[in-house]
Design an enzyme around this catalytic site. Structure first.
Site, mmCIF file in Angstrom:
data_model
loop_
_atom_site.group_PDB
_atom_site.id
_atom_site.type_symbol
_atom_site.label_atom_id
_atom_site.label_comp_id
_atom_site.label_asym_id
_atom_site.label_seq_id
_atom_site.Cartn_x
_atom_site.Cartn_y
_atom_site.Cartn_z
ATOM 1 C CG ASP A 29 -26.077 -26.994 48.106
ATOM 2 O OD1 ASP A 29 -24.838 -27.435 47.377
ATOM 3 O OD2 ASP A 29 -26.642 -25.663 47.840
ATOM 4 C CG ASN A 69 -35.291 -28.910 43.209
ATOM 5 O OD1 ASN A 69 -35.700 -30.374 43.159
ATOM 6 N ND2 ASN A 69 -34.633 -29.201 44.451
ATOM 7 C CG ASP A 87 -35.011 -27.173 48.512
ATOM 8 O OD1 ASP A 87 -33.846 -28.050 47.891
ATOM 9 O OD2 ASP A 87 -34.779 -26.370 48.441
ATOM 10 C CG HIS A 130 -31.653 -27.980 42.286
ATOM 11 N ND1 HIS A 130 -31.946 -27.253 43.777
ATOM 12 C CD2 HIS A 130 -31.437 -29.031 43.005
ATOM 13 C CE1 HIS A 130 -31.852 -28.127 44.465
ATOM 14 N NE2 HIS A 130 -31.158 -29.418 44.258
ATOM 15 C CB SER A 179 -39.542 -21.575 38.358
ATOM 16 O OG SER A 179 -40.154 -22.231 39.324
ATOM 17 N N GLY A 208 -34.926 -18.832 40.903
ATOM 18 C CA GLY A 208 -36.035 -17.714 41.725
ATOM 19 C C GLY A 208 -35.850 -16.996 39.978
HETATM 20 P P1 13P Z 1 -36.884 -22.181 41.531
HETATM 21 O O1 13P Z 1 -36.321 -20.643 41.921
HETATM 22 O O2 13P Z 1 -36.420 -22.568 39.296
HETATM 23 O O3 13P Z 1 -38.399 -22.731 41.507
HETATM 24 O O4 13P Z 1 -35.885 -23.525 41.451
HETATM 25 C C1 13P Z 1 -36.910 -24.060 43.029
HETATM 26 C C2 13P Z 1 -34.894 -25.172 43.189
HETATM 27 O O5 13P Z 1 -34.889 -25.015 42.865
HETATM 28 C C3 13P Z 1 -35.459 -25.648 44.844
HETATM 29 O O6 13P Z 1 -34.331 -26.222 45.474
HETATM 30 O O1 G3H Z 2 -33.839 -23.022 46.571
HETATM 31 C C1 G3H Z 2 -35.020 -22.560 46.911
HETATM 32 C C2 G3H Z 2 -36.296 -22.260 46.824
HETATM 33 O O2 G3H Z 2 -36.828 -22.400 46.200
HETATM 34 C C3 G3H Z 2 -36.369 -22.344 48.861
HETATM 35 O O3 G3H Z 2 -36.543 -20.937 49.224
HETATM 36 O O4 G3H Z 2 -34.341 -21.000 50.816
HETATM 37 O O5 G3H Z 2 -36.844 -19.413 50.631
HETATM 38 O O6 G3H Z 2 -36.901 -21.306 51.283
HETATM 39 P P1 G3H Z 2 -36.232 -20.830 50.286
HETATM 40 ZN ZN ZN Z 3 -32.842 -25.448 44.252
#
Ligand code: 13P
Ligand code: G3H
Ligand code: ZN
Length: 309
Positions: free
Chosen positions: A104, A254, A82, A211, A214, A181
């Site tokens: 990315d 995601n 990711d 992405h 949530s 977030g």
């Molecule tokens: P959220 O922060 O909405 O869960 O998105 C996660 C994400 O896009 C990871 O790449």
């Molecule tokens: O998009 C990012 C994901 O939520 C992963 O987060 O970089 O804190 O592991 P992280």
């Molecule tokens: Zn993401």
């Protein structure tokens, strides 16, 4: 059944108007919770690892845990990087057993993003690995942003076509109003579906990725606040909008924040109610179950990926 790429998953998802969940993993309990939900729901899954997750748990621990999940569950699972932000991290994950990587390059100029993505695609495809790229910038875009400014942040549909053609990338993350977030919208949550439809029409049969998807369910905000994790005012993407996106060419959605909230809320509740507990298994078991329930809910009611194996 070994790890799989996302090619077949996305083809079926595109044709069936549903999306496959890509869930971020950082430790054993998270992997087990997601995989148990996928088994229960007979759903395809993508387990994704960020640079931060690799740093936290180490590449080898995460790949071995995912290998164990594949062997134990018999499910077709894709293992994805990711937000890889340079060639080296993508190469390291490709060489280290991942079946999919995201490069990315969204912070670079259009031409630099193309050059970087193309380099990763060449390396990955020679080794049977698929690549996701990103065009446009995911951010908390305000309602009062002027149209020209919005165009610079959101994915430009014509550029998306040129980007896909010139890079040979397998899927594309687009910016249509989501952000990472727990705090995604200040006013009413809105996604630019007109833009999404334009991109889908210009790129038929091509898998798009959302992405920052949530939902941050209000009852979770309340629950978290009650047990001491203050996420007052948090707002995610309403489930209805995600279902709509899944009908319009979005094949990968995601989710990380919702898993964090589910797990942490459960741990806070357990410790508040059982202040004498200090065996990690006592609070990690219900936390894993809370995460599993959250993932199963997503598959059944949001992604539409249940019973699609
Ligand atoms: P959220 O922060 O909405 O869960 O998105 C996660 C994400 O896009 C990871 O790449
Ligand atoms: O998009 C990012 C994901 O939520 C992963 O987060 O970089 O804190 O592991 P992280
Ligand atoms: Zn993401």
């Amino acid at each position: 059944m070994p790890l799989v790429t996302t090619t077949e998953m996305f083809k079926k998802a595109y044709e069936g108007n549903y999306a496959v969940g890509a869930f971020n993993v950082n430790n054993m309990e998270i992997i087990q919770g997601i995989v148990d939900a996928a088994k229960e729901e007979k759903s395809p899954i993508i387990l994704q690892v960020s640079a931060g997750a690799r740093k936290y748990a180490k590449h080898i621990y995460l790949t071995k845990l995912v290998e164990a999940a594949v062997e134990d569950s018999g499910l077709p699972i894709a293992l994805h990087l990711d937000h890889g932000d340079d060639f080296e991290i993508c190469k390291s994950c490709i060489d280290g057993g991942f079946t999919s990587v995201m490069i990315d390059g969204s912070k670079h100029s259009f031409e630099e993003n193309i050059a970087l993505t193309k380099r990763v695609v060449e390396y990955a495809h020679e080794r049977g690995v698929v690549v996701e790229a990103e065009l446009g910038k995911l951010a908390g875009v305000e309602d009062d942003v002027k149209v020209e400014a919005k165009d610079a942040i959101y994915t430009n549909p014509d550029q998306a076509v040129e980007f896909v053609q010139r890079t040979g990338v397998d899927s594309l993350a687009i910016a249509i109003g989501t952000s990472h977030g727990a705090y995604k919208f200040k006013g009413e949550p809105k996604l630019d579906f007109e833009r999404l439809e334009k991109i889908t029409n210009l790129l038929p049969n091509f898998p798009l990725v959302l992405h920052g998807a949530s939902t941050v369910l209000p009852e979770f905000v309340e629950f978290c606040n009650k047990y001491g994790g203050n996420v007052a005012g948090a707002q995610g993407v309403p489930e209805k909008l995600l279902r709509q996106a899944a009908q319009l060419g979005v094949c990968k959605i995601n989710i990380d924040t919702d898993l964090r909230l589910a797990m942490t809320a459960s741990i806070r509740k357990h410790l508040a109610e059982n202040p004498g507990d200090f065996d990690p298994r006592q609070y990690l078991k219900p936390a894993r179950e809370a995460l599993q329930a959250m993932v199963a809910h997503k598959m059944r009611n949001v992604l539409g990926s249940s019973n699609k194996l």
